[in-house]
Design a protein around this motif. Structure first.
Motif, PDB file in Angstrom:
ATOM      1  N   MET A  21       0.830  -1.315  -0.038  1.00 29.92           N
ATOM      2  CA  MET A  21      -0.064  -0.056   0.049  1.00 29.92           C
ATOM      3  C   MET A  21       0.776   1.390   0.034  1.00 29.92           C
ATOM      4  SD  MET A  21      -2.947   1.614   2.283  1.00 29.92           S
ATOM      5  CE  MET A  21      -4.234   1.175   1.164  1.00 29.92           C
ATOM      6  N   ILE A  22       0.322   2.065  -0.747  1.00 29.88           N
ATOM      7  CA  ILE A  22       1.359   3.511  -0.861  1.00 29.88           C
ATOM      8  C   ILE A  22       0.163   4.476  -0.284  1.00 29.88           C
ATOM      9  CG2 ILE A  22       1.964   5.162  -2.408  1.00 29.88           C
ATOM     10  CD1 ILE A  22       2.804   2.916  -4.210  1.00 29.88           C
ATOM     11  N   ILE A  23       0.733   5.436   0.473  1.00 28.17           N
ATOM     12  CA  ILE A  23      -0.406   6.337   1.017  1.00 28.17           C
ATOM     13  C   ILE A  23       0.464   7.842   0.661  1.00 28.17           C
ATOM     14  CG2 ILE A  23      -1.399   7.455   3.096  1.00 28.17           C
ATOM     15  CD1 ILE A  23      -1.377   4.837   4.344  1.00 28.17           C
ATOM     16  N   LYS A  24      -0.477   8.497  -0.124  1.00 28.48           N
ATOM     17  CA  LYS A  24      -0.074   9.989  -0.655  1.00 28.48           C
ATOM     18  C   LYS A  24      -0.466  11.124   0.312  1.00 28.48           C
ATOM     19  CE  LYS A  24       0.756   8.670  -5.452  1.00 28.48           C
ATOM     20  NZ  LYS A  24       0.512   8.740  -6.889  1.00 28.48           N
ATOM     21  N   CYS A  25       0.144  11.758   0.952  1.00 22.77           N
ATOM     22  CA  CYS A  25      -0.243  12.838   1.564  1.00 22.77           C
ATOM     23  C   CYS A  25       0.117  14.313   1.069  1.00 22.77           C
ATOM     24  CB  CYS A  25       0.211  12.732   2.846  1.00 22.77           C
ATOM     25  SG  CYS A  25      -0.418  11.151   3.653  1.00 22.77           S
ATOM     26  N   SER A  26      -0.813  15.094   1.247  1.00 24.23           N
ATOM     27  CA  SER A  26      -0.394  16.776   0.789  1.00 24.23           C
ATOM     28  C   SER A  26      -1.264  17.669   1.800  1.00 24.23           C
ATOM     29  CB  SER A  26      -0.923  16.956  -0.794  1.00 24.23           C
ATOM     30  OG  SER A  26      -2.416  16.673  -0.740  1.00 24.23           O
ATOM     31  N   GLU A  27      -0.897  18.705   1.941  1.00 25.81           N
ATOM     32  CA  GLU A  27      -1.454  19.776   2.856  1.00 25.81           C
ATOM     33  C   GLU A  27      -1.432  21.149   2.060  1.00 25.81           C
ATOM     34  OE1 GLU A  27      -0.601  19.407   7.297  1.00 25.81           O
ATOM     35  OE2 GLU A  27       1.310  18.117   6.318  1.00 25.81           O
ATOM     36  N   ASN A  28      -2.555  21.765   2.249  1.00 24.92           N
ATOM     37  CA  ASN A  28      -2.576  23.073   1.786  1.00 24.92           C
ATOM     38  C   ASN A  28      -3.376  24.135   2.610  1.00 24.92           C
ATOM     39  OD1 ASN A  28      -5.558  22.956   1.402  1.00 24.92           O
ATOM     40  ND2 ASN A  28      -4.986  21.832  -0.637  1.00 24.92           N
ATOM     41  N   SER A  29      -3.635  25.421   2.379  1.00 22.15           N
ATOM     42  CA  SER A  29      -4.371  26.207   3.370  1.00 22.15           C
ATOM     43  C   SER A  29      -5.603  25.601   3.624  1.00 22.15           C
ATOM     44  CB  SER A  29      -4.414  27.667   2.540  1.00 22.15           C
ATOM     45  OG  SER A  29      -5.147  27.560   1.598  1.00 22.15           O
ATOM     46  N   THR A  30      -6.353  25.084   2.766  1.00 24.72           N
ATOM     47  CA  THR A  30      -7.862  24.455   3.240  1.00 24.72           C
ATOM     48  C   THR A  30      -7.960  23.018   3.992  1.00 24.72           C
ATOM     49  OG1 THR A  30      -8.125  23.170   1.084  1.00 24.72           O
ATOM     50  CG2 THR A  30      -8.655  25.514   1.198  1.00 24.72           C
ATOM     51  N   GLY A  31      -6.806  22.576   4.179  1.00 20.56           N
ATOM     52  CA  GLY A  31      -6.715  21.203   5.036  1.00 20.56           C
ATOM     53  C   GLY A  31      -5.593  20.330   4.329  1.00 20.56           C
ATOM     54  N   ALA A  32      -5.831  18.926   4.730  1.00 22.73           N
ATOM     55  CA  ALA A  32      -4.979  17.668   4.240  1.00 22.73           C
ATOM     56  C   ALA A  32      -5.740  16.826   3.228  1.00 22.73           C
ATOM     57  CB  ALA A  32      -4.461  17.066   5.427  1.00 22.73           C
ATOM     58  N   VAL A  33      -5.033  16.106   2.265  1.00 21.48           N
ATOM     59  CA  VAL A  33      -5.585  15.223   1.512  1.00 21.48           C
ATOM     60  C   VAL A  33      -4.523  13.832   1.608  1.00 21.48           C
ATOM     61  CG1 VAL A  33      -6.132  14.503  -0.797  1.00 21.48           C
ATOM     62  CG2 VAL A  33      -6.342  16.948  -0.011  1.00 21.48           C
TER      63      VAL A  33
END
Length: 98
Positions: free
Chosen positions: A1-13
């Motif tokens: 399993m791979i889990i990609k994560c990102s964050e920006n001014s509106t929250g996290a994905v």
């Protein structure tokens, strides 16, 4: 399993790829806890999730509870197979699925 994560001014994905099951759920929960603690909203991008087990459903409910008093949790890009599991279990009535 791979889990990609990102964050920006509106929250996290968080965008897991593969199966969310008893083998991979611990890593998923770790990411949810980490990103949920420092963001006001959390989006689970389910586009590349092939399967969710009961352990994964529990982890998603925990994520929803974690984000309840913040901007919330939403699931996006849920494929038909995973959506069927969410419908059968009643989770589709409880979660914010877009």
């Amino acid at each position: 399993m791979i889990i990609k994560c990102s964050e920006n001014s509106t929250g996290a994905v968080i965008a897991p790829e593969g199966k969310l099951d008893h083998v991979t759920v611990a890593e998923f929960e770790e990411k949810v806890t980490e990103l949920g603690a420092r963001n006001d909203s959390l989006t689970l991008d389910m586009a590349d999730v092939e399967y969710v087990s009961s352990a994964a459903l529990r982890a998603i409910l925990n994520a929803n509870d974690l984000m309840e008093n913040k901007g919330g949790l939403k699931l996006v890009n849920v494929n038909q197979k995973v959506m069927e599991i969410l419908r059968i279990t009643g989770f589709s009535d409880y979660l914010n699925i877009q």
